[in-house]
Design a protein around this motif. Structure first.
Motif, short mmCIF file in Angstrom:
data_model
loop_
_atom_site.label_atom_id
_atom_site.label_comp_id
_atom_site.label_asym_id
_atom_site.label_seq_id
_atom_site.Cartn_x
_atom_site.Cartn_y
_atom_site.Cartn_z
N TYR A 66 -74.27 -95.98 114.58
CA TYR A 66 -75.64 -95.20 114.85
C TYR A 66 -75.02 -93.80 115.65
CZ TYR A 66 -79.05 -98.46 113.16
OH TYR A 66 -79.82 -99.43 112.56
N LEU A 67 -75.00 -92.56 115.09
CA LEU A 67 -74.65 -91.40 115.71
C LEU A 67 -75.90 -90.78 116.15
CD1 LEU A 67 -72.03 -90.50 113.03
CD2 LEU A 67 -71.57 -91.71 115.28
N TYR A 68 -75.75 -90.29 117.48
CA TYR A 68 -76.88 -89.41 118.41
C TYR A 68 -76.63 -88.39 118.60
CZ TYR A 68 -79.59 -94.09 118.11
OH TYR A 68 -80.36 -95.13 117.94
N TRP A 69 -77.35 -87.17 118.40
CA TRP A 69 -77.19 -85.95 119.16
C TRP A 69 -78.77 -85.63 119.58
CZ3 TRP A 69 -75.15 -87.00 114.52
CH2 TRP A 69 -73.59 -87.07 114.49
N SER A 70 -78.88 -84.62 120.73
CA SER A 70 -80.06 -84.14 121.25
C SER A 70 -79.90 -82.56 121.29
CB SER A 70 -80.14 -84.76 122.57
OG SER A 70 -79.20 -84.47 123.64
N VAL A 103 -85.38 -87.92 113.44
CA VAL A 103 -85.60 -87.11 114.31
C VAL A 103 -86.66 -87.70 115.40
CG1 VAL A 103 -86.32 -84.58 115.20
CG2 VAL A 103 -84.88 -85.01 113.17
N TYR A 104 -86.37 -87.79 116.68
CA TYR A 104 -87.35 -88.34 117.82
C TYR A 104 -87.50 -87.18 118.66
CZ TYR A 104 -86.34 -92.81 115.49
OH TYR A 104 -85.71 -93.90 114.63
N VAL A 156 -81.41 -86.71 117.33
CA VAL A 156 -81.03 -86.80 115.86
C VAL A 156 -80.47 -87.96 115.81
CG1 VAL A 156 -79.88 -85.65 114.15
CG2 VAL A 156 -80.94 -84.31 115.78
N ARG A 157 -80.81 -88.86 114.79
CA ARG A 157 -80.13 -90.01 114.66
C ARG A 157 -79.67 -90.23 113.15
NH1 ARG A 157 -82.88 -95.84 115.22
NH2 ARG A 157 -83.67 -95.46 113.06
N LEU A 158 -78.34 -90.43 113.03
CA LEU A 158 -77.62 -90.45 111.61
C LEU A 158 -77.13 -91.71 111.54
CD1 LEU A 158 -76.77 -88.80 109.07
CD2 LEU A 158 -74.91 -88.07 110.23
#
Length: 271
Positions: A66-70, A103-104, A156-158
């Motif tokens: 799970y790859l996360y950005w904000s 997107v959260y 953002v979760r990819l």
């Protein structure tokens, strides 16, 4: 002649008033080149890598991660998140792969996309897959029961959602970029939040106000270039002013047309 002067004044005022509206409707500017684009991604909401709008972040990982950005989004903006996944060599894969982009918001509520391919399946011989999500316009205020996007941090979760177990752990590369369009007064609403939805900011404010002398730093330190609540000004104010000016000029023009030359229609005898 008087009517012509009124019309000339109207056109001049319209040109002056419309200039701020045209400037306000331009897309958000890209960040300065001083900050280097991130080259890694987080593995959870708490460890999400912070990126600015306009930056193209890259990351390497394994299939199944799970790859996360904000990123920050303010009122009046309509963010578009784009992601490109560079897939492993076709010879090492056994089947196609399905990737998904979510997107959260700051409350970790999943946000709906107006348009864009959030989920795509890549064929076994595909070299990459592209995903996109254009969110709804961020509002400055909303009802507590609504799920409207509000100013604050967005995640953002990819991740891959469909693949064979034998393909788990294969190396992949990812590119993510967020851009926003400034919608302006058409999306403006009355009211605003006391604080943006940035994780940790409410706790920090509460402890500082209690006088205990200790405070907890916000979990996200990134914010828009011109600060939060930058969307208080919109072209709705401009067009409201234009409407008032037009109404006043219409009254003046109507009076000028109906009053005549100003001379009495009859001259009293002996005058």
């Amino acid at each position: 002649m008087r009517v012509r002067r009124v019309l000339s004044t109207t056109l001049l005022l319209l040109g002056i008033a419309a200039a701020p509206a045209a400037a306000d409707s331009s897309p958000s500017a890209s960040p300065s080149g001083d900050s280097a684009a991130p080259t890694q991604a987080g593995t959870s909401f708490r460890t999400a890598t912070e990126i600015e709008q306009g930056q193209q972040a890259t990351a390497s990982g394994s299939t199944g991660d799970y790859l996360y950005w904000s990123f920050p989004a303010d009122a009046g903006q309509r963010p578009t998140v784009k992601a490109t996944v560079k897939l492993p060599e076709a010879s090492t894969r056994h089947a196609g792969q399905t990737w998904q982009l979510d997107v959260y918001d700051g409350l970790r509520r999943r946000q709906a996309c107006q348009y864009g391919a959030q989920t795509r399946t890549a064929a076994q011989d595909a070299a990459s897959v592209e995903l996109a999500c254009t969110m709804r316009t961020v509002r400055s205020w909303s009802e507590t029961w609504a799920n409207d996007p509000l100013p604050g941090t967005y995640y953002v979760r990819l991740t891959v959602t469909g693949l064979q177990a034998s393909d788990l752990g294969l190396p992949v590369g990812a590119e993510v970029k967020v851009d926003s369009k400034d919608i302006g007064g058409s999306a403006a609403v009355d009211g605003s939040l006391a604080k943006p939805l940035v994780p940790g900011i409410a706790t920090s404010a509460g402890k500082s106000d209690s006088g205990s002398g200790s405070s907890t730093a916000a979990l996200s330190s990134i914010e828009p270039d011109d600060g939060w609540a930058s969307g208080w000004w919109s072209d709705r104010w401009v067009w409201t002013a234009i409407g008032g000016i037009l109404a006043a000029l219409a009254g003046i023009g109507g009076y000028a047309l109906t009053r005549g030359s100003g001379r009495p229609s009859r001259v009293p005898p002996g005058a």
